[in-house]
Design a protein around this motif. Sequence first.
Motif, PDB file in Angstrom:
ATOM      1  N   GLY A   5      30.855  40.542  36.913  1.00 23.97           N
ATOM      2  CA  GLY A   5      30.558  41.563  35.924  1.00 23.97           C
ATOM      3  C   GLY A   5      31.392  42.815  36.084  1.00 23.97           C
ATOM      4  N   GLY A   6      32.579  42.689  36.735  1.00 26.80           N
ATOM      5  CA  GLY A   6      33.442  43.840  36.922  1.00 26.80           C
ATOM      6  C   GLY A   6      33.107  44.681  38.122  1.00 26.80           C
ATOM      7  N   ALA A   7      32.026  44.378  38.838  1.00 27.43           N
ATOM      8  CA  ALA A   7      31.620  45.166  40.007  1.00 27.43           C
ATOM      9  C   ALA A   7      32.262  44.593  41.272  1.00 27.43           C
ATOM     10  CB  ALA A   7      30.103  45.146  40.153  1.00 27.43           C
ATOM     11  N   HIS A   8      32.774  45.477  42.119  1.00 26.66           N
ATOM     12  CA  HIS A   8      33.338  45.034  43.377  1.00 26.66           C
ATOM     13  C   HIS A   8      33.177  46.122  44.430  1.00 26.66           C
ATOM     14  CE1 HIS A   8      36.681  47.166  41.398  1.00 26.66           C
ATOM     15  NE2 HIS A   8      37.098  47.476  42.616  1.00 26.66           N
ATOM     16  N   VAL A   9      33.325  45.735  45.676  1.00 28.88           N
ATOM     17  CA  VAL A   9      33.173  46.638  46.812  1.00 28.88           C
ATOM     18  C   VAL A   9      34.548  47.000  47.362  1.00 28.88           C
ATOM     19  CG1 VAL A   9      32.305  46.883  49.170  1.00 28.88           C
ATOM     20  CG2 VAL A   9      30.900  45.773  47.431  1.00 28.88           C
ATOM     21  N   ARG A  10      34.735  48.284  47.586  1.00 28.74           N
ATOM     22  CA  ARG A  10      35.943  48.773  48.262  1.00 28.74           C
ATOM     23  C   ARG A  10      35.514  49.400  49.581  1.00 28.74           C
ATOM     24  NH1 ARG A  10      38.542  53.868  48.532  1.00 28.74           N
ATOM     25  NH2 ARG A  10      40.786  53.704  48.967  1.00 28.74           N
TER      26      ARG A  10
END
Length: 241
Positions: A5-10
Amino acid sequence: MSGGGGAHVRRTWRHVELQFQGDVTQTRMSRWFPQRLHVGYTRTMLAALWLHPAPRRIGIIGLGGGAQAKFCHRHLPQAGIEVAENNAGVIALRDAFRIPADDARLHVACVDGARWLRGQRGSFDLLLLDAYDAQGIPAALSTQAFYDDCRAALGADGVMASNLYDTDIRAHLTRLRRSFDGRVLKLDEPGMSNKVVIAWNGAPHPAPVDAALAALPWAARGQLRAGFRRLSQAWARSTPH
């Protein structure tokens, strides 16, 4: 790490961040102090506790990295917490942000926040709105009908706080004032483009700031002191003497 859904962790050596497409940072968590409210506006939103210091039921629209859900779960043990998050990818990343698993006090649902709120009439002592993405606040969470539903979801002396970011602030304030009969205060967030709006039902009689802080656990007081003071100052300016 991506949750879909376009969410990611940096990850950096200091922080864990929840980002959307376009590198929009929604949440930043300290790796060394994951339970702290790291971003200023989240602390200002929880200054709403000055007007209702011991909520029994808390509603949150927008889980994000779970900063406020974690804070409430840790420091307000008397409260049940219901969270509505419409992005399953965000929920899938909850372990990366050390959000507790659902239990008797915390429940996270993958639902449309506006639709969910319509079924919550009179449910909450505290309602927190922090739902936005790379395009800003969704249209469904910006209408007059939605803000009417926010008021209806609060108890007779309930309080809500909303994070207004990358949006038409004046339009949101106009709708909120209509819904809450003018019982609305806006707090600018120092050093950020966020504006925090506090709105309430009833006629609160808040305690002095130091007394209100003393009722909270020690670890919560330092995080909320500045927000309580800013809200009390805005309250004093807006209240007829």
